[in-house]
Motif scaffolding. Sequence first.
Motif, PDB file in Angstrom:
ATOM      1  N   ALA A   1       0.825  -1.203   0.000  1.00 15.83           N
ATOM      2  CA  ALA A   1       0.000   0.000   0.000  1.00 15.83           C
ATOM      3  C   ALA A   1       0.866   1.261   0.000  1.00 15.83           C
ATOM      4  O   ALA A   1       0.583   2.226  -0.725  1.00 15.83           O
ATOM      5  CB  ALA A   1      -0.929  -0.010   1.214  1.00 15.83           C
ATOM      6  N   LEU A   2       1.921   1.263   0.805  1.00 18.03           N
ATOM      7  CA  LEU A   2       2.810   2.428   0.840  1.00 18.03           C
ATOM      8  C   LEU A   2       3.512   2.632  -0.494  1.00 18.03           C
ATOM      9  O   LEU A   2       3.677   3.768  -0.958  1.00 18.03           O
ATOM     10  CB  LEU A   2       3.833   2.268   1.959  1.00 18.03           C
ATOM     11  CG  LEU A   2       3.291   2.417   3.382  1.00 18.03           C
ATOM     12  CD1 LEU A   2       4.355   2.038   4.409  1.00 18.03           C
ATOM     13  CD2 LEU A   2       2.815   3.848   3.628  1.00 18.03           C
ATOM     14  N   GLN A   3       3.940   1.542  -1.120  1.00 17.00           N
ATOM     15  CA  GLN A   3       4.591   1.661  -2.424  1.00 17.00           C
ATOM     16  C   GLN A   3       3.654   2.346  -3.418  1.00 17.00           C
ATOM     17  O   GLN A   3       4.053   3.260  -4.138  1.00 17.00           O
ATOM     18  CB  GLN A   3       4.984   0.274  -2.929  1.00 17.00           C
ATOM     19  CG  GLN A   3       5.623   0.256  -4.313  1.00 17.00           C
ATOM     20  CD  GLN A   3       7.008   0.882  -4.336  1.00 17.00           C
ATOM     21  OE1 GLN A   3       7.761   0.757  -3.378  1.00 17.00           O
ATOM     22  NE2 GLN A   3       7.343   1.546  -5.431  1.00 17.00           N
ATOM     23  N   GLN A   4       2.398   1.932  -3.440  1.00 20.90           N
ATOM     24  CA  GLN A   4       1.441   2.526  -4.364  1.00 20.90           C
ATOM     25  C   GLN A   4       1.162   3.989  -4.013  1.00 20.90           C
ATOM     26  O   GLN A   4       1.030   4.838  -4.898  1.00 20.90           O
ATOM     27  CB  GLN A   4       0.135   1.719  -4.329  1.00 20.90           C
ATOM     28  CG  GLN A   4       0.282   0.305  -4.859  1.00 20.90           C
ATOM     29  CD  GLN A   4      -0.992  -0.497  -4.661  1.00 20.90           C
ATOM     30  OE1 GLN A   4      -1.894  -0.469  -5.511  1.00 20.90           O
ATOM     31  NE2 GLN A   4      -1.094  -1.193  -3.544  1.00 20.90           N
ATOM     32  N   GLY A   5       1.107   4.280  -2.718  1.00 24.06           N
ATOM     33  CA  GLY A   5       0.845   5.648  -2.310  1.00 24.06           C
ATOM     34  C   GLY A   5       1.978   6.589  -2.652  1.00 24.06           C
ATOM     35  O   GLY A   5       1.753   7.723  -3.108  1.00 24.06           O
ATOM     36  N   VAL A   6       3.206   6.153  -2.445  1.00 24.44           N
ATOM     37  CA  VAL A   6       4.366   6.991  -2.749  1.00 24.44           C
ATOM     38  C   VAL A   6       4.469   7.217  -4.259  1.00 24.44           C
ATOM     39  O   VAL A   6       4.788   8.317  -4.721  1.00 24.44           O
ATOM     40  CB  VAL A   6       5.651   6.361  -2.185  1.00 24.44           C
ATOM     41  CG1 VAL A   6       6.891   7.128  -2.655  1.00 24.44           C
ATOM     42  CG2 VAL A   6       5.609   6.336  -0.666  1.00 24.44           C
TER      43      VAL A   6
END
Length: 395
Positions: free
Chosen positions: A106-111
């Motif tokens: 999720a963090l990868q997609q958000g960044v």
Amino acid sequence: MRLLTALQAAAALAVAVRLAGGRRRRPALAPVRTASPRVSVVIPARDEEARLGPCLSVALADPDVAEVIVVDDESRDGTARLASGLGAKVVAGTPLPEGWVGKQWALQQGVEAAAGDVVVTLDADARPAPGLFGALAAALGEYDLVSAGPRFVCEGTAEQALHASFLATLVYRFGPIGPATPPPPHRAMANGQCTAFRRTAMLDAHGFARVRGHMADDVALARTLAADGWAVGFLDAGGLLEVDMHDSAAGVWREWGRSLSLRDVTTPDRQAADLAVIWLTTALPVLRLLAGRPTRLDLCLLAVRTLLAGALRGSYTRPGPGVLLSPLLDPLTALRLTQVTLRPVRDWRGRAYPAVTVASHLGSGTAGARPGPGTAPGPFTTGGRSAQPGRSAAR
């Protein structure tokens, strides 16, 4: 008996050295305003409808925040609807690739979706105060990766006592928050509830991909990047950030207890040493006291632990008697740490994850292409070393 006394004395010395570092801690973060909004806030969220609102409201109203991105990690409730209704940008998370833990994906997609130069990640149960985001952005003038230590919202004597006992184990193993001298990479600490970094630098380092299989993702990220040469700061933000992690002592035992052993980011020899320190310096003195047979060293250790309990009151929004009573629960805490060390928990909100191995030398991973979504997880890294962020670019 003499051997046990010698081991306890050695463990007490190690704890004394770590606690002594608290005399030279970095100052707590203070509110800062930036010249222009340039912070992207990224919040990974899976079934967080009940907790997300207060976090979003403050972040969306902060003048230092250019955008708030909620990555809806295949929630089964109204998380996405709530976030969109409040004005956040919602990224619909794609299915979890093999080898990834949900939060990192999720963090990868958000960044990747963020537009700001600075990215601040927040957990849904975080409660930021005005000025936090500007303070974190300002701290990136000195650090490449910053994580913030909050004040904890713990209601009830039993919940607070158990939480403070767990918190004391972190201090005994790694020292107080905000050390003036950075620890070696393999002992670096971080709090994944709130982190900040330069977007481009993180993407270039493939940070989340390199720790994609770890449950203790925040510490894995800090240790991996510190080994690459990143300046990693773990700073006190108690005046600017609160976190409401659990709603009962049972929740503290079940949820926080599962991760505190740091099993998947610590080599077996260091895990054994850390467990020995906890048993010898916190649990054993209490057990001997209850049995009516404490030694002088036990009494000294109990006095130190009581002083720490007093100091930890500042880590809670409304400290009650539970914090001061927390040393009495230290044997239970040592038992829980031992349990999750021997039988680690690797499931979260309906997902189960395979075990990962722990690299003995962090930062030996790849600097080349980003690992593909189907790549199996490596130890901490996946093959060479990523470059240290350029000092001019990161400032």
